[in-house]
Design a protein around this motif. Structure first.
Motif, PDB file in Angstrom:
ATOM      1  N   GLU A  82     -31.386 -15.652  12.244  1.00 42.95           N
ATOM      2  CA  GLU A  82     -31.869 -16.179  10.968  1.00 42.95           C
ATOM      3  C   GLU A  82     -31.034 -17.370  10.504  1.00 42.95           C
ATOM      4  O   GLU A  82     -31.575 -18.342   9.960  1.00 42.95           O
ATOM      5  CB  GLU A  82     -31.867 -15.072   9.925  1.00 42.95           C
ATOM      6  CG  GLU A  82     -32.871 -13.963  10.246  1.00 42.95           C
ATOM      7  CD  GLU A  82     -32.904 -12.870   9.197  1.00 42.95           C
ATOM      8  OE1 GLU A  82     -33.794 -12.927   8.327  1.00 42.95           O
ATOM      9  OE2 GLU A  82     -32.043 -11.971   9.249  1.00 42.95           O
ATOM     10  N   ASN A  83     -29.736 -17.323  10.714  1.00 41.20           N
ATOM     11  CA  ASN A  83     -28.881 -18.459  10.339  1.00 41.20           C
ATOM     12  C   ASN A  83     -29.222 -19.701  11.157  1.00 41.20           C
ATOM     13  O   ASN A  83     -29.250 -20.820  10.640  1.00 41.20           O
ATOM     14  CB  ASN A  83     -27.405 -18.096  10.530  1.00 41.20           C
ATOM     15  CG  ASN A  83     -26.898 -17.141   9.469  1.00 41.20           C
ATOM     16  OD1 ASN A  83     -27.413 -17.118   8.350  1.00 41.20           O
ATOM     17  ND2 ASN A  83     -25.888 -16.349   9.802  1.00 41.20           N
ATOM     18  N   LEU A  84     -29.455 -19.501  12.454  1.00 40.39           N
ATOM     19  CA  LEU A  84     -29.792 -20.628  13.315  1.00 40.39           C
ATOM     20  C   LEU A  84     -31.093 -21.272  12.867  1.00 40.39           C
ATOM     21  O   LEU A  84     -31.234 -22.501  12.883  1.00 40.39           O
ATOM     22  CB  LEU A  84     -29.894 -20.149  14.762  1.00 40.39           C
ATOM     23  CG  LEU A  84     -30.150 -21.223  15.831  1.00 40.39           C
ATOM     24  CD1 LEU A  84     -29.116 -22.343  15.756  1.00 40.39           C
ATOM     25  CD2 LEU A  84     -30.148 -20.588  17.222  1.00 40.39           C
ATOM     26  N   CYS A  85     -32.051 -20.465  12.464  1.00 41.09           N
ATOM     27  CA  CYS A  85     -33.313 -21.024  11.967  1.00 41.09           C
ATOM     28  C   CYS A  85     -33.080 -21.888  10.737  1.00 41.09           C
ATOM     29  O   CYS A  85     -33.702 -22.956  10.585  1.00 41.09           O
ATOM     30  CB  CYS A  85     -34.288 -19.900  11.627  1.00 41.09           C
ATOM     31  SG  CYS A  85     -35.045 -19.114  13.063  1.00 41.09           S
ATOM     32  N   ARG A  86     -32.180 -21.450   9.867  1.00 41.78           N
ATOM     33  CA  ARG A  86     -31.933 -22.206   8.639  1.00 41.78           C
ATOM     34  C   ARG A  86     -31.305 -23.563   8.905  1.00 41.78           C
ATOM     35  O   ARG A  86     -31.626 -24.544   8.242  1.00 41.78           O
ATOM     36  CB  ARG A  86     -31.029 -21.387   7.703  1.00 41.78           C
ATOM     37  CG  ARG A  86     -31.776 -20.314   6.920  1.00 41.78           C
ATOM     38  CD  ARG A  86     -30.911 -19.733   5.822  1.00 41.78           C
ATOM     39  NE  ARG A  86     -29.886 -18.839   6.358  1.00 41.78           N
ATOM     40  CZ  ARG A  86     -30.049 -17.537   6.538  1.00 41.78           C
ATOM     41  NH1 ARG A  86     -31.192 -16.971   6.224  1.00 41.78           N
ATOM     42  NH2 ARG A  86     -29.071 -16.793   7.019  1.00 41.78           N
ATOM     43  N   ILE A  87     -30.411 -23.634   9.887  1.00 38.08           N
ATOM     44  CA  ILE A  87     -29.699 -24.889  10.109  1.00 38.08           C
ATOM     45  C   ILE A  87     -30.386 -25.800  11.124  1.00 38.08           C
ATOM     46  O   ILE A  87     -30.125 -27.006  11.158  1.00 38.08           O
ATOM     47  CB  ILE A  87     -28.246 -24.636  10.567  1.00 38.08           C
ATOM     48  CG1 ILE A  87     -28.205 -23.941  11.924  1.00 38.08           C
ATOM     49  CG2 ILE A  87     -27.485 -23.837   9.524  1.00 38.08           C
ATOM     50  CD1 ILE A  87     -26.795 -23.779  12.485  1.00 38.08           C
ATOM     51  N   ALA A  88     -31.282 -25.251  11.947  1.00 35.02           N
ATOM     52  CA  ALA A  88     -31.882 -26.052  13.024  1.00 35.02           C
ATOM     53  C   ALA A  88     -33.085 -26.858  12.563  1.00 35.02           C
ATOM     54  O   ALA A  88     -33.396 -27.909  13.144  1.00 35.02           O
ATOM     55  CB  ALA A  88     -32.289 -25.148  14.190  1.00 35.02           C
ATOM     56  N   ARG A  89     -33.784 -26.382  11.538  1.00 36.12           N
ATOM     57  CA  ARG A  89     -35.001 -27.072  11.106  1.00 36.12           C
ATOM     58  C   ARG A  89     -34.707 -28.528  10.742  1.00 36.12           C
ATOM     59  O   ARG A  89     -33.759 -28.832  10.023  1.00 36.12           O
ATOM     60  CB  ARG A  89     -35.632 -26.359   9.921  1.00 36.12           C
ATOM     61  CG  ARG A  89     -36.958 -26.957   9.490  1.00 36.12           C
ATOM     62  CD  ARG A  89     -37.541 -26.220   8.294  1.00 36.12           C
ATOM     63  NE  ARG A  89     -37.946 -24.863   8.622  1.00 36.12           N
ATOM     64  CZ  ARG A  89     -39.096 -24.553   9.197  1.00 36.12           C
ATOM     65  NH1 ARG A  89     -39.939 -25.519   9.553  1.00 36.12           N
ATOM     66  NH2 ARG A  89     -39.399 -23.290   9.445  1.00 36.12           N
ATOM     67  N   GLY A  90     -35.541 -29.428  11.229  1.00 34.96           N
ATOM     68  CA  GLY A  90     -35.406 -30.840  10.906  1.00 34.96           C
ATOM     69  C   GLY A  90     -34.334 -31.570  11.677  1.00 34.96           C
ATOM     70  O   GLY A  90     -34.014 -32.721  11.360  1.00 34.96           O
ATOM     71  N   SER A  91     -33.775 -30.932  12.699  1.00 34.68           N
ATOM     72  CA  SER A  91     -32.648 -31.549  13.407  1.00 34.68           C
ATOM     73  C   SER A  91     -33.063 -32.381  14.620  1.00 34.68           C
ATOM     74  O   SER A  91     -32.205 -32.949  15.291  1.00 34.68           O
ATOM     75  CB  SER A  91     -31.667 -30.458  13.861  1.00 34.68           C
ATOM     76  OG  SER A  91     -32.290 -29.559  14.767  1.00 34.68           O
ATOM     77  N   GLY A  92     -34.349 -32.456  14.912  1.00 30.48           N
ATOM     78  CA  GLY A  92     -34.799 -33.218  16.067  1.00 30.48           C
ATOM     79  C   GLY A  92     -35.621 -34.432  15.676  1.00 30.48           C
ATOM     80  O   GLY A  92     -36.043 -34.579  14.525  1.00 30.48           O
ATOM     81  N   ARG A  93     -35.859 -35.303  16.642  1.00 33.19           N
ATOM     82  CA  ARG A  93     -36.656 -36.504  16.388  1.00 33.19           C
ATOM     83  C   ARG A  93     -38.148 -36.192  16.322  1.00 33.19           C
ATOM     84  O   ARG A  93     -38.924 -37.001  15.833  1.00 33.19           O
ATOM     85  CB  ARG A  93     -36.398 -37.549  17.478  1.00 33.19           C
ATOM     86  CG  ARG A  93     -35.002 -38.137  17.439  1.00 33.19           C
ATOM     87  CD  ARG A  93     -34.895 -39.342  18.354  1.00 33.19           C
ATOM     88  NE  ARG A  93     -33.589 -39.977  18.229  1.00 33.19           N
ATOM     89  CZ  ARG A  93     -33.252 -41.122  18.800  1.00 33.19           C
ATOM     90  NH1 ARG A  93     -34.141 -41.753  19.559  1.00 33.19           N
ATOM     91  NH2 ARG A  93     -32.055 -41.634  18.631  1.00 33.19           N
ATOM     92  N   CYS A  94     -38.542 -35.046  16.862  1.00 32.89           N
ATOM     93  CA  CYS A  94     -39.949 -34.652  16.808  1.00 32.89           C
ATOM     94  C   CYS A  94     -40.015 -33.240  16.225  1.00 32.89           C
ATOM     95  O   CYS A  94     -39.013 -32.699  15.760  1.00 32.89           O
ATOM     96  CB  CYS A  94     -40.588 -34.717  18.198  1.00 32.89           C
ATOM     97  SG  CYS A  94     -40.027 -33.419  19.323  1.00 32.89           S
ATOM     98  N   GLY A  95     -41.182 -32.640  16.286  1.00 32.33           N
ATOM     99  CA  GLY A  95     -41.366 -31.340  15.661  1.00 32.33           C
ATOM    100  C   GLY A  95     -41.144 -30.149  16.560  1.00 32.33           C
ATOM    101  O   GLY A  95     -41.458 -29.022  16.157  1.00 32.33           O
ATOM    102  N   LEU A  96     -40.595 -30.336  17.764  1.00 38.75           N
ATOM    103  CA  LEU A  96     -40.468 -29.206  18.685  1.00 38.75           C
ATOM    104  C   LEU A  96     -39.560 -28.111  18.124  1.00 38.75           C
ATOM    105  O   LEU A  96     -39.937 -26.938  18.106  1.00 38.75           O
ATOM    106  CB  LEU A  96     -39.954 -29.685  20.043  1.00 38.75           C
ATOM    107  CG  LEU A  96     -39.940 -28.623  21.154  1.00 38.75           C
ATOM    108  CD1 LEU A  96     -40.252 -29.252  22.510  1.00 38.75           C
ATOM    109  CD2 LEU A  96     -38.607 -27.903  21.238  1.00 38.75           C
ATOM    110  N   ILE A  97     -38.376 -28.474  17.666  1.00 38.84           N
ATOM    111  CA  ILE A  97     -37.466 -27.458  17.141  1.00 38.84           C
ATOM    112  C   ILE A  97     -38.042 -26.827  15.879  1.00 38.84           C
ATOM    113  O   ILE A  97     -37.911 -25.616  15.652  1.00 38.84           O
ATOM    114  CB  ILE A  97     -36.057 -28.043  16.868  1.00 38.84           C
ATOM    115  CG1 ILE A  97     -35.095 -26.953  16.379  1.00 38.84           C
ATOM    116  CG2 ILE A  97     -36.112 -29.191  15.883  1.00 38.84           C
ATOM    117  CD1 ILE A  97     -34.804 -25.868  17.371  1.00 38.84           C
TER     118      ILE A  97
END
Length: 414
Positions: A375-390
């Motif tokens: 759950e923590n990883l989901c919170r910090i990973a969103r929006g971290s890529g150049r596209c929408g894959l993550i």
């Protein structure tokens, strides 16, 4: 194939059919009208409320307008037929069975925007689609209608088929542009948007295959006709790729706004014998799950968004009671991890760690700390890529945890 509505799926036009057969059944009429009044095309598309059928449902006329308004020069129309997401198989059917319709839609877009390059970008893992398109392109290139387009756009028009990389990430629109340019399909940050700076820096429209397949009918019959095909204010028809635990999986063309209940239990024949409906992955495995309480939802872009999900490509992967949601999500996140291009470390590492944690939980080796890490990883990973894959991977994990937390916790050992 459903017979209720055949606006896109025309039985009389089959693989390898001559262009003459397409024209004999009303094909070409939309293009002829566009050539007569090119400045009216975008207005007709706007009045029809045609949306992008490849994911976000972005208004098609808003993609076309800035390219049409750009100064004369090289401009590109790219038909995106990469289609490589689990559960989505609509575009390959169109490319194989009615390639002339797709090409006509792309040529109408070229007339409307005064584009002089039309590229049909197709997944190489779909050889039948490539073969059908290759034959269709040759036929169009020798037809007077095609020659007339050059007179409208101010010069000769190129029409060609370009195989994609075959990678999932290659379907993201800036990755499409990179591939067409001959580069590796690395997504790019936006802005600039493709309409401003696309293929070789030129204004570019990237449209999904299904989006372009709707265009000839709109020009031929009118915007009011197209809007009238939908239900309760939704416009047109939609191709729904139905798979999973249903008796009749397949591709169904139905009015936009058809209910999930109707798609699964009427057109799909209901659940497999002895099974009960549990959930559905909408638009492929990168969106919020819908559950039993959502069976009444109208399958159109706005209604599905109100349920905090997305219609996406129209893929519906149905899951029955007794099927592990954790297992399904682990499989899909593994797909995303393998599909990451590696350009953005948070995406590459994030999807890998999500996969690792999900596999631990799914196989009964997970502990509560793994759940917290997930759950923590989901919170910090969103929006971290150049596209929408993550973001897609995070969305399906968060949704599954929200809807089926008890399944996750039942698998934890401590």
């Amino acid at each position: 194939m459903d017979k209720l509505n055949q606006v896109l799926l025309r039985d009389e036009i089959r693989v390898g059919a001559a262009l003459a057969a397409w024209l004999a059944h009303g094909g070409g009429e939309g293009l002829a009208k566009a050539l007569q009044a090119p400045d009216a095309v975008i207005g007709a598309i706007e009045q029809a409320d045609l949306r992008g059928m490849g994911g976000a449902g972005f208004a098609t006329h808003r993609k076309w307008t800035p390219v049409a308004d750009a100064p004369p020069g090289d401009k590109y129309i790219v038909c995106n037929g990469n289609e490589d997401e689990p559960g989505t198989f609509k575009d390959r059917f169109l490319l194989e069975h009615t390639p002339h319709q797709v090409i006509e839609g792309a040529l109408i877009a070229a007339v409307a925007t005064r584009a002089n390059h039309v590229v049909l970008y197709v997944n190489p893992h779909q050889p039948a689609a490539l073969a059908a398109l290759g034959q269709a392109v040759q036929q169009w290139q020798g037809h007077p209608l095609f020659a007339a387009i050059g007179q409208r756009v101010g010069g000769a028009v190129s029409l060609r088929v370009v195989p994609s990389s075959g990678l999932y990430i290659g379907g993201e629109e800036t990755a499409v542009i990179a591939s067409v340019e001959g580069s590796f399909p690395f997504p790019r940050r936006k802005p600039p948007f493709p309409a401003q700076q696309g293929v070789h820096g030129a204004p570019t429209v990237v449209n999904n295959t299904e989006t372009l397949a709707h265009v000839p009918g709109i020009l031929r019959h009118g915007a009011a006709w197209y809007r009238g095909l939908g239900i309760s204010g939704a416009a047109g028809t939609k191709l729904y790729s139905l798979s999973g635990d249903v008796l009749r999986p397949g591709l169904f063309e139905l009015p936009m706004g058809t209910s999930l209940q109707s798609l699964v239990f009427e057109h799909g024949g209901g659940m497999l014998q002895g099974k009960e409906f549990k959930a559905v992955f909408t638009g492929g495995p990168s969106n919020t799950l819908l559950t039993k309480r959502d069976l009444d939802v109208a399958l159109d872009f706005d209604s599905v968004r109100q349920r905090e999900s997305r219609l996406g490509t129209g893929a519906m992967i149905v899951v029955s009671e007794g099927t592990s949601i954790v297992r399904k999500v682990a499989e899909y996140v593994s797909f995303f991890a393998q599909g990451s291009c590696g350009q953005c470390p948070p995406c590459k590492g994030g999807t890998f760690q999500l996969m690792r944690l999900l596999n631990r939980i799914d196989t009964g080796r997970g502990v509560r700390a793994d759940m917290e890490a997930l759950e923590n990883l989901c919170r910090i990973a969103r929006g971290s890529g150049r596209c929408g894959l993550i973001d897609g991977a995070v969305t399906v994990v968060e949704s599954s945890v929200h809807q089926f937390r008890a399944e996750y916790e039942a698998l934890l050992t401590a």
